[in-house]
Design an enzyme around this catalytic site. Structure first.
Site, PDB file in Angstrom:
ATOM      1  N   ASN A  19       0.838  -1.209   0.000  1.00  0.00           N
ATOM      2  CA  ASN A  19       0.000   0.000   0.000  1.00  0.00           C
ATOM      3  C   ASN A  19       0.867   1.251   0.000  1.00  0.00           C
ATOM      4  O   ASN A  19       0.541   2.239  -0.672  1.00  0.00           O
ATOM      5  CB  ASN A  19      -0.951  -0.006   1.196  1.00  0.00           C
ATOM      6  CG  ASN A  19      -2.160  -0.883   0.946  1.00  0.00           C
ATOM      7  OD1 ASN A  19      -3.049  -0.511   0.189  1.00  0.00           O
ATOM      8  ND2 ASN A  19      -2.175  -2.066   1.535  1.00  0.00           N
ATOM      9  N   HIS A 114      -8.271  -1.366   6.047  1.00  0.00           N
ATOM     10  CA  HIS A 114      -8.573  -2.661   6.678  1.00  0.00           C
ATOM     11  C   HIS A 114      -9.168  -3.597   5.627  1.00  0.00           C
ATOM     12  O   HIS A 114     -10.047  -3.194   4.860  1.00  0.00           O
ATOM     13  CB  HIS A 114      -9.569  -2.449   7.825  1.00  0.00           C
ATOM     14  CG  HIS A 114      -9.899  -3.721   8.523  1.00  0.00           C
ATOM     15  ND1 HIS A 114      -9.027  -4.339   9.400  1.00  0.00           N
ATOM     16  CD2 HIS A 114     -10.997  -4.523   8.464  1.00  0.00           C
ATOM     17  CE1 HIS A 114      -9.583  -5.451   9.851  1.00  0.00           C
ATOM     18  NE2 HIS A 114     -10.771  -5.586   9.301  1.00  0.00           N
ATOM     19  N   THR A 146      -9.957   5.853  15.377  1.00  0.00           N
ATOM     20  CA  THR A 146     -10.373   6.305  16.702  1.00  0.00           C
ATOM     21  C   THR A 146      -9.733   5.383  17.733  1.00  0.00           C
ATOM     22  O   THR A 146      -8.951   4.499  17.376  1.00  0.00           O
ATOM     23  CB  THR A 146     -11.908   6.245  16.844  1.00  0.00           C
ATOM     24  OG1 THR A 146     -12.304   4.873  16.734  1.00  0.00           O
ATOM     25  CG2 THR A 146     -12.604   7.082  15.780  1.00  0.00           C
TER      26      THR A 146
HETATM   27  C1  GRF Z   1      -3.333  -4.751   4.000  1.00  0.00           C
HETATM   28  O1  GRF Z   1      -4.088  -5.835   3.614  1.00  0.00           O
HETATM   29  C2  GRF Z   1      -4.126  -3.835   4.873  1.00  0.00           C
HETATM   30  O2  GRF Z   1      -5.487  -3.863   4.604  1.00  0.00           O
HETATM   31  C3  GRF Z   1      -3.866  -4.385   6.253  1.00  0.00           C
HETATM   32  O3  GRF Z   1      -2.535  -4.812   6.218  1.00  0.00           O
HETATM   33  C4  GRF Z   1      -2.176  -5.165   4.894  1.00  0.00           C
HETATM   34  C5  GRF Z   1      -0.910  -4.437   4.568  1.00  0.00           C
HETATM   35  O4  GRF Z   1      -0.345  -4.862   3.354  1.00  0.00           O
HETATM   36  N1  GRF Z   1      -4.131  -3.395   7.246  1.00  0.00           N
HETATM   37  P1  GRF Z   1       0.924  -4.102   2.748  1.00  0.00           P
HETATM   38  O5  GRF Z   1       2.020  -4.125   3.819  1.00  0.00           O
HETATM   39  O6  GRF Z   1       0.513  -2.708   2.420  1.00  0.00           O
HETATM   40  O7  GRF Z   1       1.306  -4.897   1.542  1.00  0.00           O
END
Ligand code: GRF
Length: 194
Positions: A19, A114, A146
């Site tokens: 991400n 999430h 939060t």
């Molecule tokens: C993602 O699936 C996100 O939704 C969750 O943790 C994961 C992180 O993946 N909170 P990355 O490290 O960004 O590949």
């Protein structure tokens, strides 16, 4: 609206950082008007640190110390964040629960992604739990953070239809693809309204 001052992000990670990569790519492509000032991981082994370094972004490890309370750890995090004065704290796979004090320090300026259609399936192992429950749909949610885990106002969601041959792995991959679209978009919305 594009302004001269960048919308400053601090991205907190614990692992792969896909991400984070999507956010960096959106900035590079000009579809996200923001700048990542710092990437912080609680784990030295997080691959996202390499992704940040390769992009020339300061990548810092704030590792928990044995015996340290959650509040004490979060004070260290706040001290590290203070050096970059972010407009927005972006949790991108950051696998720690934040203390109330930390959340209040950045009230309405912390967001999380999430892997479920919140408010359903808060917590861990969402892909397997969704399959076990026989759900038809799954997805990802970007929300404000939060004091409550995986709570807070929802900014954007993406929904996918679960197919008969999906397993937890395939769902994780399919949800990731959605995440990489909605997270930069959510940040752009917040940047616009800064
Ligand atoms: C993602 O699936 C996100 O939704 C969750 O943790 C994961 C992180 O993946 N909170 P990355 O490290 O960004 O590949």
């Amino acid at each position: 609206m594009t302004t001269n001052t960048p919308f400053k992000l601090a991205v907190l990670i614990s692992g792969e950082g896909s991400n984070l990569q999507a956010i960096m790519d959106a900035i590079d492509a000009g579809t996200l008007d923001a700048s990542i000032e710092i990437v912080i991981s609680n784990k030295a082994s997080a691959n996202g640190l390499n992704r940040a370094s390769q992009a020339g972004i300061p990548a810092v490890v704030v590792a928990p110390v044995k015996g340290q309370s959650r509040e004490e750890y979060d004070q260290c995090l706040l001290a590290t964040l203070a050096t970059s004065a972010p407009d927005l704290v972006v949790l991108a796979g950051f696998m720690r629960i934040l203390s109330a004090g930390f959340v209040h320090s950045f009230a309405e300026r912390i967001i999380n992604i999430h892997p479920s259609l919140l408010p359903a399936y808060k917590g861990m192992d969402t892909h397997q739990r969704v399959l076990d429950a026989g759900e038809t749909y799954h997805g990802a949610t970007v929300h404000f953070v939060t004091e409550e885990l995986d709570d807070g106002e929802i900014i954007i969601q993406s929904r996918i239809k679960i197919s008969a041959d999906d397993d937890a792995n395939s769902l994780q991959q399919r949800v990731h693809i959605e995440e990489h679209v909605i997270y930069p978009r959510a940040i752009q919305w917040l940047s616009d309204k800064r």
